[in-house]
Design a protein around this motif. Structure first.
Motif: not given
Lengths: 73, 354
Positions: B309-335
């Motif tokens: 997020i720090c490196k790649n997120f470019k915030k837009k002025s319109t709220r709906k343009d800042n909707l993102v999906c995060l996903a993590g998967f691995g150890v546990g196993l957990t997704w």
């Protein structure tokens, strides 16, 4: 996916035209941890056998028999 | 399980990367691969450089460096910190919790909740879930969610499965109550396959001994001891390809959202290969699913999503343009995956620690 296409995809992965369909896939001279991952990905993207891990792939006695299993509906 | 949260935001994220940089080529000689195979490995997996902690640098060092920066820049005031939630698998000690060590070194009040959580690649989402719930307690102050690991110390340099990808980092996210669109979370666990990713020795079941430090060679020629991270590569790959696309499809569908409404897919970055395959399978543009972190800093487990997020997120002025999906998967196993609006993210930065 047709057999010819499957073989041509394998030859891209193994970077050689020499694919003997009667040979066990894990006995191919360019089979290693990296090419095996590409084979898993090829299977995942084209066939409905999503649970085929390397231990199971190793059990097929030839590339042909592996393909026949993959193509079974 | 599918959960949702109301009026919670991530207001700032700082990523702390150790200064020490190691290029892929410098580790090649230790892998049981020819030069050609190694270069192919580098290309396909997208390996470049990794940043790793110096010998004595720990999770608390990286975390404190980041929090001090936030305080100095007035991003957060000490008196507003209600909790330190630390997600790590490489704590400074087995006892006490590392979050308590961080609290003491920052001189935070005794009213601060300190909580360590043992989680890996999905650790950002688990940490956010716990933070959101604590924020529901009446009058609770802001939360510092830390995702930090120094896993490079637990990887064998003779193991080309794990060694070329692991990097170290800490991220600190400020999580707080503020008006926001509804947040959706999908959380899934499968302990039956926990052995796919494991450090066998060093706990109570298999304590360190002469025997556990002995290197053993596996079928592919990788050498590691019971004290090192072990990853069953093919099974982990199949697990990800079989679970992640379905999870994203269902979290969108259940919440009546479309793929096109999501502006970024900030996924955990184990390697470039997996991210490319995921974007192909899910029909998502590679531009919307960045895969540039692992080749710059390495795979830093739970910290990789906030760094992304720090490196790649470019915030837009319109709220709906800042909707993102995060996903993590691995150890546990957990997704796990989360759909969140990042309009309130007012500060993000990547800093180094030497």
């Amino acid at each position: 996916m047709k057999l010819e296409k499957f073989i041509s995809e394998l030859s891209k992965i193994f970077e050689t035209k020499k694919i003997d369909i009667n040979q066990k896939i894990t006995n191919h001279k360019n089979w290693d941890s990296l090419t095996s991952l590409s084979v898993l990905s090829l299977i995942d993207a084209n066939f409905r056998k999503s649970k085929l891990n390397l231990t199971k792939i190793e059990k097929f006695k030839s590339i042909k028999s592996l393909y026949e299993y993959l193509s079974k509906k | 399980m599918l959960l949702n949260f109301k009026d919670k935001v991530i207001s700032s994220i700082i990523s702390v990367i150790p200064d020490k940089k190691i290029k892929f080529e410098s580790g090649m000689k230790n892998y049981n691969f020819s030069k050609d195979q190694n270069l192919k490995l580098k290309k396909i997996m997208g390996f470049g450089a990794r940043h790793v902690a110096k010998k004595k640098m720990t999770v608390s060092d990286l975390s404190i460096h980041g929090i001090k920066f936030l305080i100095k820049k007035n991003i957060i005031k000490k008196k507003d910190i209600g909790a330190i939630i630390l997600v790590t698998q490489t704590p400074d000690h087995i006892i006490p919790p590392t979050s308590n060590i961080i609290q003491s070194k920052l001189n935070l009040s005794n009213n601060t909740l300190c909580l360590d959580i043992n989680q890996g690649c999905a650790g950002y989402l688990i940490g956010l879930m716990v933070s959101f719930n604590i924020l529901n307690l009446k009058k609770f102050k802001k939360i510092l969610l830390i995702n930090a690991d120094v896993l490079s110390k637990k990887v064998s340099k003779f193991d080309r499965n794990s060694h070329p990808l692991i990097g170290d980092a800490a991220t600190i996210s400020v999580v707080e109550n503020k008006k926001n669109e509804k947040i959706f979370l999908s959380l899934n666990m499968d302990g039956k396959n926990a052995n796919f990713l494991k450090i066998p020795a060093g706990g109570i079941k298999i304590p360190f001994s002469k025997f556990t430090s002995k290197l053993k060679t596996d079928k592919s020629g990788n050498k590691r001891s019971l004290e090192n991270l072990f990853m069953k590569g093919d099974e982990v790959y199949l697990f990800i390809m079989n679970t992640v696309p379905k999870m994203i499809e269902s979290i969108l569908k259940k919440n009546k959202l479309y793929l096109e409404q999501i502006k970024y897919f900030f996924f955990h970055q184990p390697n470039k290969f997996i991210l490319k395959k995921l974007s192909e399978k899910m029909n998502i543009d590679e531009d919307k699913m960045p895969n540039n972190i692992v080749g710059m800093y390495g795979n830093s487990s739970g910290a990789s999503i906030p760094i992304n997020i720090c490196k790649n997120f470019k915030k837009k002025s319109t709220r709906k343009d800042n909707l993102v999906c995060l996903a993590g998967f691995g150890v546990g196993l957990t997704w796990a995956s989360m759909i969140i609006n990042l309009s309130s993210l007012k500060f993000k930065k990547i800093i180094k620690l030497s």
